[in-house]
Every structure is written in C-alpha cells, then in structure tokens.
Design a protein around this motif. Structure first.
Motif, PDB file in Angstrom:
ATOM      1  N   VAL A 135       7.799  36.700  65.295  1.00  0.00           N
ATOM      2  CA  VAL A 135       7.217  35.407  65.642  1.00  0.00           C
ATOM      3  C   VAL A 135       5.762  35.682  65.986  1.00  0.00           C
ATOM      4  O   VAL A 135       5.471  36.466  66.891  1.00  0.00           O
ATOM      5  N   GLY A 136       4.864  35.051  65.252  1.00  0.00           N
ATOM      6  CA  GLY A 136       3.436  35.228  65.487  1.00  0.00           C
ATOM      7  C   GLY A 136       2.762  33.883  65.673  1.00  0.00           C
ATOM      8  O   GLY A 136       3.064  32.923  64.961  1.00  0.00           O
ATOM      9  N   VAL A 137       1.869  33.823  66.650  1.00  0.00           N
ATOM     10  CA  VAL A 137       1.145  32.589  66.959  1.00  0.00           C
ATOM     11  C   VAL A 137      -0.312  32.923  67.212  1.00  0.00           C
ATOM     12  O   VAL A 137      -0.618  33.881  67.929  1.00  0.00           O
ATOM     13  N   SER A 138      -1.211  32.114  66.652  1.00  0.00           N
ATOM     14  CA  SER A 138      -2.628  32.269  66.970  1.00  0.00           C
ATOM     15  C   SER A 138      -3.149  30.963  67.551  1.00  0.00           C
ATOM     16  O   SER A 138      -2.672  29.876  67.223  1.00  0.00           O
ATOM     17  N   SER A 139      -4.132  31.118  68.429  1.00  0.00           N
ATOM     18  CA  SER A 139      -4.704  29.984  69.142  1.00  0.00           C
ATOM     19  C   SER A 139      -6.108  30.350  69.602  1.00  0.00           C
ATOM     20  O   SER A 139      -6.492  31.524  69.599  1.00  0.00           O
ATOM     21  N   ALA A 140      -6.844  29.356  70.022  1.00  0.00           N
ATOM     22  CA  ALA A 140      -8.157  29.627  70.601  1.00  0.00           C
ATOM     23  C   ALA A 140      -8.014  30.296  71.967  1.00  0.00           C
ATOM     24  O   ALA A 140      -8.894  31.033  72.398  1.00  0.00           O
ATOM     25  N   HIS A 141      -6.889  30.056  72.643  1.00  0.00           N
ATOM     26  CA  HIS A 141      -6.697  30.551  74.011  1.00  0.00           C
ATOM     27  C   HIS A 141      -5.370  31.293  74.161  1.00  0.00           C
ATOM     28  O   HIS A 141      -4.356  30.883  73.613  1.00  0.00           O
ATOM     29  N   ARG A 142      -5.384  32.351  74.943  1.00  0.00           N
ATOM     30  CA  ARG A 142      -4.217  33.223  75.073  1.00  0.00           C
ATOM     31  C   ARG A 142      -3.014  32.531  75.695  1.00  0.00           C
ATOM     32  O   ARG A 142      -1.876  32.772  75.302  1.00  0.00           O
ATOM     33  N   LYS A 143      -3.214  31.648  76.674  1.00  0.00           N
ATOM     34  CA  LYS A 143      -2.078  31.008  77.337  1.00  0.00           C
ATOM     35  C   LYS A 143      -1.268  30.175  76.351  1.00  0.00           C
ATOM     36  O   LYS A 143      -0.036  30.181  76.398  1.00  0.00           O
ATOM     37  N   ASP A 144      -1.951  29.460  75.466  1.00  0.00           N
ATOM     38  CA  ASP A 144      -1.238  28.682  74.450  1.00  0.00           C
ATOM     39  C   ASP A 144      -0.478  29.606  73.492  1.00  0.00           C
ATOM     40  O   ASP A 144       0.672  29.329  73.136  1.00  0.00           O
ATOM     41  N   ALA A 145      -1.117  30.683  73.078  1.00  0.00           N
ATOM     42  CA  ALA A 145      -0.476  31.610  72.136  1.00  0.00           C
ATOM     43  C   ALA A 145       0.739  32.281  72.771  1.00  0.00           C
ATOM     44  O   ALA A 145       1.804  32.360  72.143  1.00  0.00           O
ATOM     45  N   TYR A 146       0.607  32.756  74.018  1.00  0.00           N
ATOM     46  CA  TYR A 146       1.740  33.381  74.702  1.00  0.00           C
ATOM     47  C   TYR A 146       2.894  32.398  74.881  1.00  0.00           C
ATOM     48  O   TYR A 146       4.044  32.703  74.577  1.00  0.00           O
ATOM     49  N   ALA A 147       2.596  31.213  75.408  1.00  0.00           N
ATOM     50  CA  ALA A 147       3.643  30.235  75.701  1.00  0.00           C
ATOM     51  C   ALA A 147       4.352  29.786  74.422  1.00  0.00           C
ATOM     52  O   ALA A 147       5.589  29.717  74.376  1.00  0.00           O
ATOM     53  N   ALA A 148       3.592  29.465  73.393  1.00  0.00           N
ATOM     54  CA  ALA A 148       4.195  29.002  72.147  1.00  0.00           C
ATOM     55  C   ALA A 148       5.068  30.090  71.521  1.00  0.00           C
ATOM     56  O   ALA A 148       6.159  29.815  71.023  1.00  0.00           O
ATOM     57  N   ASN A 149       4.612  31.330  71.570  1.00  0.00           N
ATOM     58  CA  ASN A 149       5.371  32.436  71.008  1.00  0.00           C
ATOM     59  C   ASN A 149       6.703  32.601  71.738  1.00  0.00           C
ATOM     60  O   ASN A 149       7.763  32.704  71.120  1.00  0.00           O
ATOM     61  N   GLU A 150       6.648  32.588  73.060  1.00  0.00           N
ATOM     62  CA  GLU A 150       7.868  32.754  73.851  1.00  0.00           C
ATOM     63  C   GLU A 150       8.827  31.575  73.633  1.00  0.00           C
ATOM     64  O   GLU A 150      10.038  31.756  73.499  1.00  0.00           O
ATOM     65  N   PHE A 151       8.281  30.372  73.592  1.00  0.00           N
ATOM     66  CA  PHE A 151       9.085  29.175  73.339  1.00  0.00           C
ATOM     67  C   PHE A 151       9.812  29.282  71.994  1.00  0.00           C
ATOM     68  O   PHE A 151      11.022  29.052  71.907  1.00  0.00           O
ATOM     69  N   ILE A 152       9.071  29.627  70.943  1.00  0.00           N
ATOM     70  CA  ILE A 152       9.671  29.728  69.618  1.00  0.00           C
ATOM     71  C   ILE A 152      10.788  30.775  69.616  1.00  0.00           C
ATOM     72  O   ILE A 152      11.883  30.532  69.099  1.00  0.00           O
ATOM     73  N   MET A 153      10.539  31.920  70.227  1.00  0.00           N
ATOM     74  CA  MET A 153      11.552  32.973  70.239  1.00  0.00           C
ATOM     75  C   MET A 153      12.774  32.544  71.040  1.00  0.00           C
ATOM     76  O   MET A 153      13.915  32.760  70.611  1.00  0.00           O
ATOM     77  N   ASP A 154      12.569  31.923  72.201  1.00  0.00           N
ATOM     78  CA  ASP A 154      13.698  31.462  73.018  1.00  0.00           C
ATOM     79  C   ASP A 154      14.544  30.443  72.255  1.00  0.00           C
ATOM     80  O   ASP A 154      15.771  30.506  72.276  1.00  0.00           O
ATOM     81  N   TYR A 155      13.894  29.524  71.575  1.00  0.00           N
ATOM     82  CA  TYR A 155      14.630  28.506  70.830  1.00  0.00           C
ATOM     83  C   TYR A 155      15.277  29.084  69.578  1.00  0.00           C
ATOM     84  O   TYR A 155      16.387  28.698  69.209  1.00  0.00           O
ATOM     85  N   LEU A 156      14.605  30.013  68.942  1.00  0.00           N
ATOM     86  CA  LEU A 156      15.171  30.661  67.759  1.00  0.00           C
ATOM     87  C   LEU A 156      16.484  31.363  68.110  1.00  0.00           C
ATOM     88  O   LEU A 156      17.457  31.280  67.361  1.00  0.00           O
ATOM     89  N   LYS A 157      16.525  32.022  69.275  1.00  0.00           N
ATOM     90  CA  LYS A 157      17.726  32.760  69.694  1.00  0.00           C
ATOM     91  C   LYS A 157      18.949  31.864  69.844  1.00  0.00           C
ATOM     92  O   LYS A 157      20.076  32.310  69.647  1.00  0.00           O
ATOM     93  N   THR A 158      18.738  30.613  70.216  1.00  0.00           N
ATOM     94  CA  THR A 158      19.881  29.744  70.505  1.00  0.00           C
ATOM     95  C   THR A 158      20.055  28.580  69.528  1.00  0.00           C
ATOM     96  O   THR A 158      21.160  28.094  69.346  1.00  0.00           O
ATOM     97  N   LYS A 159      18.976  28.119  68.922  1.00  0.00           N
ATOM     98  CA  LYS A 159      19.044  26.913  68.090  1.00  0.00           C
ATOM     99  C   LYS A 159      19.027  27.183  66.588  1.00  0.00           C
ATOM    100  O   LYS A 159      19.379  26.301  65.815  1.00  0.00           O
ATOM    101  N   ALA A 160      18.588  28.349  66.175  1.00  0.00           N
ATOM    102  CA  ALA A 160      18.556  28.648  64.735  1.00  0.00           C
ATOM    103  C   ALA A 160      19.930  29.161  64.301  1.00  0.00           C
ATOM    104  O   ALA A 160      20.493  30.048  64.936  1.00  0.00           O
ATOM    105  N   PRO A 161      20.474  28.597  63.234  1.00  0.00           N
ATOM    106  CA  PRO A 161      21.833  28.949  62.820  1.00  0.00           C
ATOM    107  C   PRO A 161      21.916  30.249  62.008  1.00  0.00           C
ATOM    108  O   PRO A 161      21.972  30.240  60.776  1.00  0.00           O
ATOM    109  N   PHE A 162      21.900  31.348  62.730  1.00  0.00           N
ATOM    110  CA  PHE A 162      22.150  32.656  62.135  1.00  0.00           C
ATOM    111  C   PHE A 162      23.461  33.168  62.714  1.00  0.00           C
ATOM    112  O   PHE A 162      23.703  33.029  63.911  1.00  0.00           O
TER     113      PHE A 162
END
Length: 150
Positions: A97-124
């Motif tokens: 999971v890779g995220v780019s942003s102008a600011h680190r807080k947005d990039a960190y938060a979005a990356n963690e959010f995507i990974m957390d949701y991927l672990k539980t909501k993506a049907p693998f």
C-alpha cells in the motif's frame, strides 16, 4: 481512476518502481509505502506457505471503495494497492500500500487506513500450510479493533 493503481496479481512486485511512480510529482512532500510479507509463524504454528484466493469483481469493487474513502478523508495525490494471490512462500511480499501527499500526516493516515480496511473488508481467502496440515485463516479480533479508530 486518475492517480490510483490497484492490482491483484500472482507475480512479485517492484517496490522501487511503485515508489518512483508515487513520488514523481514535485508537489509530493511525503510518500509512505507499506509492504506486508508472509510470516513463518502464525497462531503459534510454523507456516510453510500461504495460498490466497479471491473473486475478481468483488475484490476490485472493495479495493476501489476503500481507496475512494481514503481519498475523501485525506489530501492524497496518488495511491497504489497491490495484493498478490496464488501460492506464496514464507518471506514473500504479499501486499503493498503506497500513498503520496503534500504532507506526511495525510500520507501516513491514509496508508494506515487503507491497510486496516484491506485486512478486514477486502475479500481475500487465505489458506496456510502448517505441519498439522492446511487451514483457512479467520478474521482476527485485533484487525476488527483496528477499524474502530477510523
């Protein structure tokens, strides 16, 4: 989707290529890349391999929804999600999971959010091979609890 790359594939991925794509724009101030690997130990048992299955249409829809939600919450420029399927050995890279942003807080938060949701909501569906035989991996309470912060 513009500036979004979502891929489900059997072959290994190249982290450096993804990083370059995420951070090629000069307005990018932060790029966060998370790479998950197949562990050799799970639930107290030695794991020799992991087999992943998915239903393509359902998986793609879920991943797009997760990324769209992240884009609505944070100011992010590019997102890459790569998830591998098929037979993987311990130590193999399974997800990026890779995220780019102008600011680190947005990039960190979005990356963690995507990974957390991927672990539980993506049907693998994941099946581990251990000395005791094969077993399907069930959802864990800690993964569900990670969603509660969002």
């Amino acid at each position: 989707m513009k500036n979004v790359s979502i891929t489900v594939q059997e072959k290994p991925f190249n982290q450096n290529d993804i990083y370059r794509w995420l951070s090629e724009d000069h307005s990018v101030g932060a790029t966060v890349v998370f790479v998950g690997k197949v562990r050799d130990l799970n639930l107290g048992d030695k794991v020799s391999s992991l087999y992943l299955e998915h239903y393509p249409a359902m998986t793609e829809k879920a991943l797009i929804e997760i990324v769209d939600e992240a884009k609505s919450r944070w100011d992010i420029q590019k997102v890459s999600v790569i998830h591998r399927i098929g037979l993987l050995e311990t130590g193999d890279e399974i997800v990026l999971v890779g995220v780019s942003s102008a600011h680190r807080k947005d990039a960190y938060a979005a990356n963690e959010f995507i990974m957390d949701y991927l672990k539980t909501k993506a049907p693998f569906w994941k099946k581990e091979q251990t000395k005791a035989g094969e077993r399907w991996i069930e959802s864990r309470d800690c993964d569900q609890q990670a969603l509660e912060k969002w």
